[in-house]
Design an enzyme around this catalytic site. Sequence first.
Site, PDB file in Angstrom:
ATOM      1  N   ARG A  52      14.725  21.609 -25.705  1.00  0.00           N
ATOM      2  CA  ARG A  52      13.742  20.603 -25.312  1.00  0.00           C
ATOM      3  C   ARG A  52      12.429  20.863 -26.046  1.00  0.00           C
ATOM      4  O   ARG A  52      12.231  21.913 -26.649  1.00  0.00           O
ATOM      5  CB  ARG A  52      13.559  20.552 -23.793  1.00  0.00           C
ATOM      6  CG  ARG A  52      13.382  21.904 -23.097  1.00  0.00           C
ATOM      7  CD  ARG A  52      12.418  21.815 -21.982  1.00  0.00           C
ATOM      8  NE  ARG A  52      11.110  21.402 -22.484  1.00  0.00           N
ATOM      9  CZ  ARG A  52      10.252  22.217 -23.070  1.00  0.00           C
ATOM     10  NH1 ARG A  52      10.509  23.498 -23.235  1.00  0.00           N
ATOM     11  NH2 ARG A  52       9.093  21.742 -23.514  1.00  0.00           N
ATOM     12  N   GLY A  53      11.530  19.861 -25.957  1.00  0.00           N
ATOM     13  CA  GLY A  53      10.313  19.893 -26.764  1.00  0.00           C
ATOM     14  C   GLY A  53      10.632  19.206 -28.083  1.00  0.00           C
ATOM     15  O   GLY A  53      11.688  19.447 -28.682  1.00  0.00           O
ATOM     16  N   ALA A  54       9.715  18.349 -28.524  1.00  0.00           N
ATOM     17  CA  ALA A  54      10.019  17.463 -29.652  1.00  0.00           C
ATOM     18  C   ALA A  54      10.395  18.209 -30.934  1.00  0.00           C
ATOM     19  O   ALA A  54      11.294  17.794 -31.663  1.00  0.00           O
ATOM     20  CB  ALA A  54       8.820  16.551 -29.909  1.00  0.00           C
TER      21      ALA A  54
ATOM     22  N   ARG B 235      18.081  11.496 -26.352  1.00  0.00           N
ATOM     23  CA  ARG B 235      16.805  11.345 -25.636  1.00  0.00           C
ATOM     24  C   ARG B 235      15.969  10.344 -26.424  1.00  0.00           C
ATOM     25  O   ARG B 235      15.842  10.467 -27.641  1.00  0.00           O
ATOM     26  CB  ARG B 235      16.052  12.692 -25.509  1.00  0.00           C
ATOM     27  CG  ARG B 235      16.725  13.649 -24.531  1.00  0.00           C
ATOM     28  CD  ARG B 235      15.794  14.816 -24.194  1.00  0.00           C
ATOM     29  NE  ARG B 235      14.805  14.468 -23.194  1.00  0.00           N
ATOM     30  CZ  ARG B 235      13.774  15.255 -22.858  1.00  0.00           C
ATOM     31  NH1 ARG B 235      13.589  16.408 -23.470  1.00  0.00           N
ATOM     32  NH2 ARG B 235      12.922  14.894 -21.922  1.00  0.00           N
TER      33      ARG B 235
ATOM     34  N   CYS C  11       2.275  20.744 -19.882  1.00  0.00           N
ATOM     35  CA  CYS C  11       3.688  20.877 -20.248  1.00  0.00           C
ATOM     36  C   CYS C  11       3.903  22.120 -21.112  1.00  0.00           C
ATOM     37  O   CYS C  11       3.085  23.060 -21.082  1.00  0.00           O
ATOM     38  CB  CYS C  11       4.188  19.618 -20.952  1.00  0.00           C
ATOM     39  SG  CYS C  11       6.002  19.548 -21.120  1.00  0.00           S
TER      40      CYS C  11
ATOM     41  N   ASP D  84       5.272  13.964 -28.444  1.00  0.00           N
ATOM     42  CA  ASP D  84       6.658  13.581 -28.755  1.00  0.00           C
ATOM     43  C   ASP D  84       6.678  12.486 -29.803  1.00  0.00           C
ATOM     44  O   ASP D  84       7.587  12.419 -30.630  1.00  0.00           O
ATOM     45  CB  ASP D  84       7.375  13.118 -27.486  1.00  0.00           C
ATOM     46  CG  ASP D  84       7.694  14.309 -26.602  1.00  0.00           C
ATOM     47  OD1 ASP D  84       6.804  14.758 -25.858  1.00  0.00           O
ATOM     48  OD2 ASP D  84       8.822  14.816 -26.715  1.00  0.00           O
TER      49      ASP D  84
ATOM     50  N   ASN E  75       3.510  11.774 -24.711  1.00  0.00           N
ATOM     51  CA  ASN E  75       3.754  13.180 -24.402  1.00  0.00           C
ATOM     52  C   ASN E  75       4.156  13.269 -22.932  1.00  0.00           C
ATOM     53  O   ASN E  75       4.221  12.250 -22.232  1.00  0.00           O
ATOM     54  CB  ASN E  75       2.493  14.007 -24.700  1.00  0.00           C
ATOM     55  CG  ASN E  75       2.750  15.494 -24.702  1.00  0.00           C
ATOM     56  OD1 ASN E  75       3.671  15.973 -25.372  1.00  0.00           O
ATOM     57  ND2 ASN E  75       1.970  16.260 -23.948  1.00  0.00           N
ATOM     58  N   LYS E  76       4.438  14.461 -22.462  1.00  0.00           N
ATOM     59  CA  LYS E  76       4.908  14.669 -21.086  1.00  0.00           C
ATOM     60  C   LYS E  76       4.060  13.897 -20.090  1.00  0.00           C
ATOM     61  O   LYS E  76       2.834  13.895 -20.186  1.00  0.00           O
ATOM     62  CB  LYS E  76       4.864  16.168 -20.775  1.00  0.00           C
ATOM     63  CG  LYS E  76       5.313  16.571 -19.390  1.00  0.00           C
ATOM     64  CD  LYS E  76       6.690  16.060 -19.023  1.00  0.00           C
ATOM     65  CE  LYS E  76       7.746  16.432 -20.029  1.00  0.00           C
ATOM     66  NZ  LYS E  76       9.036  15.755 -19.809  1.00  0.00           N
TER      67      LYS E  76
ATOM     68  N   LYS F 167       6.341  13.936 -35.991  1.00  0.00           N
ATOM     69  CA  LYS F 167       6.122  13.324 -34.668  1.00  0.00           C
ATOM     70  C   LYS F 167       5.473  11.944 -34.824  1.00  0.00           C
ATOM     71  O   LYS F 167       5.250  11.245 -33.838  1.00  0.00           O
ATOM     72  CB  LYS F 167       5.191  14.208 -33.820  1.00  0.00           C
ATOM     73  CG  LYS F 167       5.500  15.706 -33.847  1.00  0.00           C
ATOM     74  CD  LYS F 167       6.369  16.139 -32.751  1.00  0.00           C
ATOM     75  CE  LYS F 167       6.722  17.616 -32.758  1.00  0.00           C
ATOM     76  NZ  LYS F 167       5.675  18.526 -32.297  1.00  0.00           N
TER      77      LYS F 167
HETATM   78  C1  RUB Z   1       8.062  18.287 -23.901  1.00  0.00           C
HETATM   79  C2  RUB Z   1       6.723  17.750 -24.258  1.00  0.00           C
HETATM   80  C3  RUB Z   1       5.961  18.470 -25.348  1.00  0.00           C
HETATM   81  C4  RUB Z   1       6.218  17.771 -26.689  1.00  0.00           C
HETATM   82  C5  RUB Z   1       5.687  18.574 -27.866  1.00  0.00           C
HETATM   83  O1  RUB Z   1       8.791  17.431 -23.047  1.00  0.00           O
HETATM   84  O2  RUB Z   1       6.271  16.728 -23.769  1.00  0.00           O
HETATM   85  O3  RUB Z   1       4.594  18.436 -25.090  1.00  0.00           O
HETATM   86  O4  RUB Z   1       7.605  17.588 -26.874  1.00  0.00           O
HETATM   87  O5  RUB Z   1       6.355  19.814 -27.898  1.00  0.00           O
HETATM   88  P1  RUB Z   1      10.285  17.839 -22.610  1.00  0.00           P
HETATM   89  P2  RUB Z   1       6.473  20.700 -29.254  1.00  0.00           P
HETATM   90  O6  RUB Z   1      10.214  19.181 -21.984  1.00  0.00           O
HETATM   91  O7  RUB Z   1      10.709  16.754 -21.670  1.00  0.00           O
HETATM   92  O8  RUB Z   1      11.124  17.833 -23.882  1.00  0.00           O
HETATM   93  O9  RUB Z   1       5.070  20.959 -29.687  1.00  0.00           O
HETATM   94  O10 RUB Z   1       7.207  21.926 -28.806  1.00  0.00           O
HETATM   95  O11 RUB Z   1       7.231  19.887 -30.241  1.00  0.00           O
END
Ligand code: RUB
Length: 336
Positions: A37-39, A81, A151, A221, A231-232, A257
């Site tokens: 998870r995380g973009a 997703r 988040c 995201d 974002n979250k 992104k």
């Molecule tokens: C994660 C979220 C993060 C972004 C950026 O949501 O909102 O702020 O994805 O993350 P979820 P990164 O947990 O639902 O995936 O900087 O790690 O790409």
Amino acid sequence: MAPGRGEQARSIPAGASPVAHLAVRQAAESIRTMQARGAGKIARTAAKALADHAMHLNGGASPDAVVHELERAGRELVATRPTAISLRVAVNVVLGQARGARARGASAADVKRVAYESGTRFAHESLEAVQRVAARAAEWLEPGSTVLTHCHSVAAVETLKRAHAAGKAIRAVCTETRPWFQGHITARQLREGGVDTTFIVDSAAFQVMREGIAAVVVGADTVTAAGSIYNKVGTASVALAAKDLGIPFYVAAESYKFSPFTLRGEPVVIEERPEDEVLAPAPPEFRRLGVRVRNPVFDETPGRLVTRLAAEDRALEPGQCREYILGRYGDAEGWI
Ligand code: RUB
């Protein structure tokens, strides 16, 4: 979860070996169930899965068949997703390279190799991009200040750790982030990085911000051509509070992104997840009340609330996002 043997054998598409098919299916499942998870992580997982897929495709296929199978696998990954555009960009970068090789008359083996190299390179360069984003955004934080994040964003956490490592003695406040509690990961990683960290429930954000937050740093995201960020869920409320309190709101977001689809007005889909995620802590009788539950897991923060964005190659004002996206991706003609 890995499919059972029988299920796997029934659904393997033409041109894909069982091993190849499994790489994509496992990656898709890990993204769907939020193990990945995380973009940024989602994008790297998809790029690596496509690379693996390419290398394990059956020999003897034509270049066209290889590209078609990669496109099918790409669609499977993209469907997992909907909100993080990084996933779609990663898939399309790999597909673009594979199609380019086919157009130059490459053999099927070469198309596979190009796709493998492209996916592997994307994953590698994405990690470098995070570090460059973090180095840039860390410059914006004042020594001795307290910074709030929401988040768990690798880019935001790395920004705070960089500022700390540079001797800025910053303190962090991180939100719990219902319903998945990604704030636990953020708090742990910040503490492991030596950052002085305070943990709050999401609804305490405004009060804590007015008591002395100097800046907000979040990840993204999706960044749109209009300069808004997805974002979250809860990010937009923090941004509104920051605007009201005169606190700068910074976004740490690698180039992948930024959404070329928003150039032509394609809306960003906000993922709604199962109500059970919200109801988990509620007593059983609560479920019998017949209360409707909503669980949107992202929100849109308009560009007017964003002070500045850090990408790996430059800083941006929200008003510069359209030109930046066009320069990087054109209009994404032919992307899935
Ligand atoms: C994660 C979220 C993060 C972004 C950026 O949501 O909102 O702020 O994805 O993350 P979820 P990164 O947990 O639902 O995936 O900087 O790690 O790409």
